[in-house]
Design a protein around this motif. Structure first.
Motif, mmCIF file in Angstrom:
data_model
loop_
_atom_site.group_PDB
_atom_site.id
_atom_site.type_symbol
_atom_site.label_atom_id
_atom_site.label_comp_id
_atom_site.label_asym_id
_atom_site.label_seq_id
_atom_site.Cartn_x
_atom_site.Cartn_y
_atom_site.Cartn_z
ATOM 1 N N GLU A 237 13.167 -17.368 -12.261
ATOM 2 C CA GLU A 237 13.563 -17.462 -13.676
ATOM 3 C C GLU A 237 13.218 -18.829 -14.232
ATOM 4 O O GLU A 237 12.724 -18.958 -15.351
ATOM 5 C CB GLU A 237 15.069 -17.204 -13.818
ATOM 6 C CG GLU A 237 15.425 -15.742 -13.682
ATOM 7 C CD GLU A 237 16.913 -15.523 -13.388
ATOM 8 O OE1 GLU A 237 17.365 -14.379 -13.488
ATOM 9 O OE2 GLU A 237 17.616 -16.492 -13.048
ATOM 10 N N THR A 238 13.484 -19.850 -13.440
ATOM 11 C CA THR A 238 13.161 -21.203 -13.869
ATOM 12 C C THR A 238 11.671 -21.326 -14.152
ATOM 13 O O THR A 238 11.249 -21.880 -15.162
ATOM 14 C CB THR A 238 13.569 -22.206 -12.781
ATOM 15 O OG1 THR A 238 14.957 -22.022 -12.508
ATOM 16 C CG2 THR A 238 13.339 -23.624 -13.228
ATOM 17 N N GLN B 179 10.703 -18.999 -17.322
ATOM 18 C CA GLN B 179 11.310 -19.236 -18.633
ATOM 19 C C GLN B 179 11.400 -20.706 -19.013
ATOM 20 O O GLN B 179 11.594 -21.016 -20.174
ATOM 21 C CB GLN B 179 12.702 -18.599 -18.674
ATOM 22 C CG GLN B 179 12.578 -17.095 -18.534
ATOM 23 C CD GLN B 179 13.909 -16.398 -18.684
ATOM 24 O OE1 GLN B 179 14.714 -16.791 -19.486
ATOM 25 N NE2 GLN B 179 14.134 -15.374 -17.882
ATOM 26 N N VAL B 180 11.298 -21.587 -18.052
ATOM 27 C CA VAL B 180 11.367 -23.011 -18.411
ATOM 28 C C VAL B 180 10.052 -23.723 -18.115
ATOM 29 O O VAL B 180 9.439 -24.329 -18.983
ATOM 30 C CB VAL B 180 12.527 -23.711 -17.671
ATOM 31 C CG1 VAL B 180 12.525 -25.196 -17.984
ATOM 32 C CG2 VAL B 180 13.848 -23.106 -18.088
#
Ligand SMILES: Nc1ncnc2c1ncn2[C@@H]1O[C@H](COP(=O)(O)OP(=O)(O)O)[C@@H](O)[C@H]1O
Ligand SMILES: [Mg+2]
Lengths: 488, 279
Positions: free
Chosen positions: A383-384, A387-388
């Motif tokens: 996810e990191t 999305q980041v």
């Protein structure tokens, strides 16, 4: 005695070698030897003078700059002016002697001969003087050749005397300025600044020269074929134009299919390179351990060091047949022996390192604080990443892709071997298409003259290729740059 | 609406808390309990036998000279140290009666429950709204846009930032001032409804006025959260905390009510540090 750092010794030796090499190649051996010796002498004199001044000065007084600066100052003022003087001499020697020669020839100076006849005569004289005699020369040519040889020899001797004079003049003038208060460091720095400026100016001038010559030839092409025709025409058949009865027939120089082919192949290449390169970058930057990283990264980077002709062979011998058997045989589609797909795929392999390396840099450049912030919120590593890190690194990644595209567009060898030469307007990757670089190569091969539209069209293509890749590069570098600043 | 979110969080927690093998009884009111915690970075030991009880709805300050292991201990509480290769921990850290280093406890879920604020404000390069919405989105807390809007608004309000940013939610969070950014990341942590908030020198990069606002905010948050704050400023510890733990060379030297620690320390080392004799 203080120890001089090794790096400084190496750098100094390197600079000296380069200087001597440049002088040698521009001026020849003797002047170089003289200049080197006199500069060394200047260095010693500079050092001696400042030491002497320091000894006579009241105790505790120190010269303004470090001793070495005074020595360097004198050495530079000994070597550089005479070097420039000599350079001017070498460049002027030819024309001056030529003028003298013309003046000494009654036939030439009387104005009976045309300029091209004169230059023929001059080169004959030069040849004779150099001992390259093809047929029995006229007596006056023999005489002139003898004069010519004498003048050259005189010039050579005078040259040595002149540089020695200039060097000694520089030496004595600069050495006489040396006092305790003299700001030798500033003096040396000024000279070095000028030298740096000169070399960057030379680099810029070379670039301008290249572009200008390209633009000039392209302009000659556009005098024969209208720019609009070239930019919007849909048919590219440059061969037609060389037939005697058909002068630059309309429609033969429409570059759209050529550019379309370039874009198709580069598009396939960047698509493939991104599909392989981006996941590798993600893996390398966030998920690979130190060991895997140290193995995989160099291997990927080797890809960009493989000579492009090897890729060309690979495309022709492996990929093209494979595509034919698969799409043609297995799927029953129509394939041409030289497909855009084959060229694009292989080119894609070549630019994988651009994409993976620059994306890896971009992802790694995202501050650790972003990862920590995301992980601390209970995000997983995936996810990191998605999305980041990827959004934050996107500008850098896009910049890398643009650089890769401009590399793909300019690539020649692979497409010459693997793509076709017929310019067909299609988006079917199994068709044969041609590219700008392939066309340039085909147009310039053979012994057509340089003033017919067929040959000149290569420069038209080249100019637009240049503008296009330059634009891409500028945009890519700006994106990468802005992205870097974001985290300063 | 926020109750629904809270329920969802609680459901999630139940799943997690039913799971782990390591249930431990702790005294009432204790949110986090550490027992004989030792920690290593590769070969270097950074924590020695740290045993500390951290009460709920209280601000606990960790003080001590730099390099004494305050951050290391703090990061052990939400298992952030797991992300550094080569770290190793022995002992026991219990959150709500569950040993967070035991069994199959998922650190990713733990971190949703134990929020963290870092020394330097680290908003994502996204809009203010997306910064706050990031946590709720990855944890699937919002079933609709309006629920998410609600979470964003409440979180920003709790962090005392709503009035300043309500008209510019779509602007990048990185464009805010340092103090606003720090409140933004506090709001971001609050948005996933944690029960514990860890803060590592949250005001050390801020000017005095922004620092004051953060301290006020910590004061307000205490009513609903268990807060652990690392600080190098003893005045700050005195101002914001009710409990203070003094660390020295990786060891917990003394812990007690903040007032006691500052006026009447039992250990000589604590006294020396507080009176500024080292550090
Ligand atoms: N990532 C790391 N790798 C290795 N050693 C570390 C790391 N982080 C901290 N340390 C060491 O652990 C000790 C405690 O550090 P830290 O917890 O950051 O101290 P504090 O926050 O109290 O200043 C220090 O000696 C520090 O050098
Ligand atoms: Mg710290």
């Amino acid at each position: 005695m203080t120890r001089i750092p090794t790096t400084r010794i190496i750098v100094t030796a390197l600079l000296l070698t380069i200087g001597i090499f440049i002088a040698w190649s521009l001026l020849g051996p003797w002047p170089t030897v003289i200049l080197t010796l006199l500069s060394g002498l200047g260095w010693l004199i500079g050092l001696t003078r400042i030491r002497g001044a320091a000894q006579h000065a009241s105790t505790g007084a120190r010269p303004h700059s470090l001793m070495g600066y005074y020595a360097t100052y004198v050495a530079l003022w000994t070597g550089l002016p005479s070097f420039l003087f000599l350079l001017a001499w070498v460049f002027l020697q030819g024309p001056v002697i030529e003028q003298l020669l013309i003046a000494s020839l009654p036939a030439a100076s009387a104005g009976d001969l045309t300029p091209s006849q004169i230059s023929l005569l001059i080169s004959e004289i030069r040849n004779v003087a150099a001992g390259r005699i093809f047929s029995e020369p006229e007596p006056y040519v023999l005489e002139a050749a003898e004069r010519y040889g004498r003048w050259v020899a005189i010039s050579g001797q005078m040259k040595l005397a002149a540089i020695a004079a200039v060097a000694l003049l520089g030496l004595s003038l600069s050495a006489s300025r040396i006092t305790m208060a003299f700001r030798a460091r500033q003096g040396v720095e000024r000279i070095v600044n000028v030298l740096l400026l000169v070399s960057s100016t030379l680099a810029i001038l070379t670039t301008i020269g290249i572009v200008a010559s390209l633009a000039f030839e392209a302009f000659r092409f556009f005098e024969r074929v209208p720019v609009t025709e070239f930019l919007f025409g849909l048919s590219w058949e440059p061969q037609i134009a060389i037939r005697e009865d058909q002068v630059a027939s309309a429609g033969a120089f429409g570059a759209v299919p050529v550019f379309a082919g370039t874009i198709l192949i580069s598009g396939i290449a960047i698509l493939f390179a991104t599909l392989i390169g981006l996941p590798s970058a993600i893996y390398l930057s966030e998920f690979a351990g130190e060991r895997q990283r140290n193995i995989i990264k160099p291997i990927l980077e080797v890809l960009s060091g493989v000579p492009t002709i090897v890729y060309g062979f690979f495309a022709v011998l492996v990929i093209s047949p494979a595509i034919r058997t698969f799409f043609g045989g297995t799927l029953g589609l129509e394939t041409s022996p030289q497909s855009a797909l084959a060229a694009g795929l292989v080119m894609g392999v070549m630019i994988v390192p651009f994409v993976s390396s620059l994306s890896d840099d971009a992802i790694s450049a995202v501050p650790q604080a972003m990862r920590d912030g995301s992980i601390a919120l209970g995000a997983t590593r995936a996810e990191t990443m998605l999305q980041v890190l990827l959004p934050a690194a996107l500008p850098g990644i896009v910049g890398g892709m643009l650089l890769a595209v401009s590399r793909a567009i300019g690539e020649t060898m692979i497409v010459v071997m693997a793509a076709g030469i017929i310019a067909s307007l299609t988006i079917n990757p199994l068709d044969s298409v041609t590219t700008v670089t392939v066309q340039i190569v085909t147009l310039l091969i053979g012994d057509t003259e340089f003033d017919n539209p067929k040959t000149l069209s290569a420069f038209g293509l080249g100019l637009f290729l240049f503008i296009f890749t330059l634009g891409l590069n500028v945009i890519a570098l700006q994106i990468v740059q802005r992205y870097r600043e974001q985290y300063e | 609406m926020l109750d629904r979110v809270k329920e969802k969080m609680d459901d999630r927690k139940k799943v997690q808390m039913d799971h782990p093998t390591g249930r431990v009884e702790t005294s009432a009111g204790t949110k986090i309990q550490s027992r004989k915690v030792n920690m290593w970075y590769d070969q270097t030991q950074a924590l020695f036998d740290v045993s500390l009880d951290i009460p709920d709805r209280t601000v606990t300050a960790l003080i001590g000279p730099s390099g004494c292991g305050k951050s290391t201990f703090l990061r052990a509480l939400n298992r952030m140290n797991d992300t550094i290769p080569g770290t190793r921990l022995t002992g026991q850290i219990v959150l709500d009666g569950v040993d967070i280093y035991k069994g199959d406890l998922d650190p990713v879920q733990l971190r949703a429950q134990v929020g963290m604020v870092f020394q330097k404000p680290n908003p994502f390069p996204k809009s203010i709204y997306d910064n706050i919405a990031y946590g709720p989105r990855i944890h699937g807390l919002a079933t609709s846009k309006s629920v998410l809007d609600g979470i964003v608004e409440t979180s920003l309000q709790k962090a005392g930032l709503w009035d300043e940013v309500k008209d510019r939610l779509t602007e990048p969070g990185t464009g805010l001032s340092g103090g606003q950014q720090q409140r933004l990341v506090i709001a971001r942590a609050i948005a996933v409804s944690p029960e514990v908030i860890l803060m590592d020198e949250p005001a050390s990069a801020l000017d005095p006025i922004a620092t004051g606002r953060i301290e006020e905010l910590i004061h307000e948050l205490r009513e609903n959260y268990c807060i652990v704050i690392v600080t190098h400023s003893m005045q700050q510890a005195a101002r914001v905390s009710q409990r203070t733990a003094f660390f020295h060379l990786g060891k917990l030297i003394e812990v007690g009510d903040t007032a006691d620690i500052f006026t009447n320390p039992k250990e000589q080392k604590t006294q020396d540090y507080i009176s500024g004799r080292f550090g």
